[in-house]
Design a protein around this motif. Structure first.
Motif, PDB file in Angstrom:
ATOM      1  N   TYR A  21       0.829  -1.203   0.000  1.00  0.00           N
ATOM      2  CA  TYR A  21       0.000   0.000   0.000  1.00  0.00           C
ATOM      3  C   TYR A  21       0.867   1.258   0.000  1.00  0.00           C
ATOM      4  CZ  TYR A  21      -2.756   3.877   1.640  1.00  0.00           C
ATOM      5  OH  TYR A  21      -3.317   5.123   1.764  1.00  0.00           O
ATOM      6  N   CYS A  22       1.935   1.243   0.773  1.00  0.00           N
ATOM      7  CA  CYS A  22       2.827   2.407   0.832  1.00  0.00           C
ATOM      8  C   CYS A  22       3.491   2.658  -0.519  1.00  0.00           C
ATOM      9  CB  CYS A  22       3.863   2.228   1.936  1.00  0.00           C
ATOM     10  SG  CYS A  22       3.142   2.284   3.595  1.00  0.00           S
ATOM     11  N   LEU A  23       3.831   1.585  -1.242  1.00  0.00           N
ATOM     12  CA  LEU A  23       4.379   1.766  -2.598  1.00  0.00           C
ATOM     13  C   LEU A  23       3.352   2.420  -3.516  1.00  0.00           C
ATOM     14  CD1 LEU A  23       6.396  -1.497  -3.387  1.00  0.00           C
ATOM     15  CD2 LEU A  23       7.278   0.802  -2.984  1.00  0.00           C
ATOM     16  N   LEU A  24       2.097   1.981  -3.409  1.00  0.00           N
ATOM     17  CA  LEU A  24       1.043   2.599  -4.214  1.00  0.00           C
ATOM     18  C   LEU A  24       0.836   4.058  -3.822  1.00  0.00           C
ATOM     19  CD1 LEU A  24      -1.579  -0.298  -4.320  1.00  0.00           C
ATOM     20  CD2 LEU A  24      -0.090   0.498  -6.178  1.00  0.00           C
ATOM     21  N   ARG A  25       0.931   4.334  -2.536  1.00  0.00           N
ATOM     22  CA  ARG A  25       0.775   5.704  -2.059  1.00  0.00           C
ATOM     23  C   ARG A  25       1.894   6.602  -2.586  1.00  0.00           C
ATOM     24  NH1 ARG A  25       1.405   5.641   3.681  1.00  0.00           N
ATOM     25  NH2 ARG A  25       2.871   7.344   3.677  1.00  0.00           N
ATOM     26  N   MET A  26       3.085   6.024  -2.751  1.00  0.00           N
ATOM     27  CA  MET A  26       4.217   6.798  -3.297  1.00  0.00           C
ATOM     28  C   MET A  26       3.898   7.340  -4.681  1.00  0.00           C
ATOM     29  SD  MET A  26       7.778   4.878  -2.450  1.00  0.00           S
ATOM     30  CE  MET A  26       8.680   5.939  -3.557  1.00  0.00           C
ATOM     31  N   ARG A  27       3.185   6.550  -5.472  1.00  0.00           N
ATOM     32  CA  ARG A  27       2.861   6.963  -6.840  1.00  0.00           C
ATOM     33  C   ARG A  27       1.875   8.110  -6.869  1.00  0.00           C
ATOM     34  NH1 ARG A  27       1.086   1.966 -10.159  1.00  0.00           N
ATOM     35  NH2 ARG A  27       1.043   3.584 -11.740  1.00  0.00           N
ATOM     36  N   ALA A  28       1.080   8.252  -5.805  1.00  0.00           N
ATOM     37  CA  ALA A  28       0.010   9.247  -5.807  1.00  0.00           C
ATOM     38  C   ALA A  28       0.384  10.549  -5.105  1.00  0.00           C
ATOM     39  CB  ALA A  28      -1.233   8.649  -5.151  1.00  0.00           C
ATOM     40  N   CYS A  29       1.577  10.648  -4.567  1.00  0.00           N
ATOM     41  CA  CYS A  29       1.942  11.862  -3.832  1.00  0.00           C
ATOM     42  C   CYS A  29       3.333  12.316  -4.253  1.00  0.00           C
ATOM     43  CB  CYS A  29       1.852  11.637  -2.323  1.00  0.00           C
ATOM     44  SG  CYS A  29       2.825  10.267  -1.708  1.00  0.00           S
ATOM     45  N   ALA A  30       3.720  13.470  -3.726  1.00  0.00           N
ATOM     46  CA  ALA A  30       5.021  14.045  -4.086  1.00  0.00           C
ATOM     47  C   ALA A  30       5.666  14.645  -2.854  1.00  0.00           C
ATOM     48  CB  ALA A  30       4.837  15.107  -5.163  1.00  0.00           C
ATOM     49  N   GLY A  31       6.923  15.005  -3.005  1.00  0.00           N
ATOM     50  CA  GLY A  31       7.641  15.709  -1.942  1.00  0.00           C
ATOM     51  C   GLY A  31       7.865  14.873  -0.699  1.00  0.00           C
ATOM     52  N   GLU A  32       7.679  15.522   0.434  1.00  0.00           N
ATOM     53  CA  GLU A  32       7.933  14.875   1.728  1.00  0.00           C
ATOM     54  C   GLU A  32       7.015  13.678   1.965  1.00  0.00           C
ATOM     55  OE1 GLU A  32       9.800  13.883   5.056  1.00  0.00           O
ATOM     56  OE2 GLU A  32      10.454  15.470   3.696  1.00  0.00           O
TER      57      GLU A  32
END
Length: 192
Positions: A21-32
């Motif tokens: 899930y955290c990998l998928l979340r990485m794709r949807a956000c930016a920066g910090e």
């Protein structure tokens, strides 16, 4: 981990799903937020590996040193980020806890042990383990309380509208992700 293999499998699955899930979340956000999600993915997959039952994977004794080095590097990265003010101190504590568990697993008498399958009585410094357990217990309680919708906490009907719907990939899901990893850390520390 000490105990039945089923608990190891369940913990490994929980941590692996959280990491994914955290990998998928990485794709949807930016920066910090993207960097935080990446760190949480590494933590989730690392915890999943550590929780695998020994019957599945018994790593060589040197692997714990590699494991400690990887999480030592993430701890150093976290320390630099905390000093800049852009990173959560919780991620630093998590990385240091993973280093501690890897070192405890590599300690004499536990060589080749996996996921806490060490001899009885082996596995870490009791005061440090207790401090980490206390930290994660408080974190779990605070985070869990933050996920309770305001209406349900006040005794009103919980229709899912208070605080936003859980499970939409928003901040509540991110908190639930962190909560599941903290619960996994409690389970791993208890069995260390």
């Amino acid at each position: 981990m000490h105990g039945p293999a089923l608990s190891g499998w369940l913990l490994a699955a929980l941590c692996a799903v959280t990491g994914a899930y955290c990998l998928l979340r990485m794709r949807a956000c930016a920066g910090e937020e993207r960097r935080a999600a990446g760190g949480e993915a590494v933590m989730g997959f690392g915890m999943a590996f550590m929780a695998l039952p020994a019957a599945v994977l018994t790593p060589p004794g040197w692997s714990w040193a590699v494991y400690a080095a990887v999480f030592g590097a993430t701890a150093l990265h976290g320390l630099v980020a905390v000093r800049r003010g852009g990173h959560h101190p919780h991620h630093l504590v998590g990385s240091l806890a993973m280093v501690y568990m890897a070192v405890a697993m590599a300690a004499p008498g536990t060589a080749g042990a996996h996921a806490g399958h060490a001899a009885a009585g082996a596995g870490g410094i009791p005061v440090l383990t207790g401090g980490l357990l206390l930290y994660y217990a408080v974190y779990v309680l605070r985070t869990g309380a933050g996920l309770v919708p305001a209406a349900a906490a006040a005794g009103g009907p919980a229709n899912g509208t208070a605080g936003g719907p859980v499970g939409t990939g928003g901040p509540e899901t991110t908190l639930a992700c962190r909560l599941s990893m903290a619960l996994g850390m409690v389970a791993m520390l208890v069995t260390l």
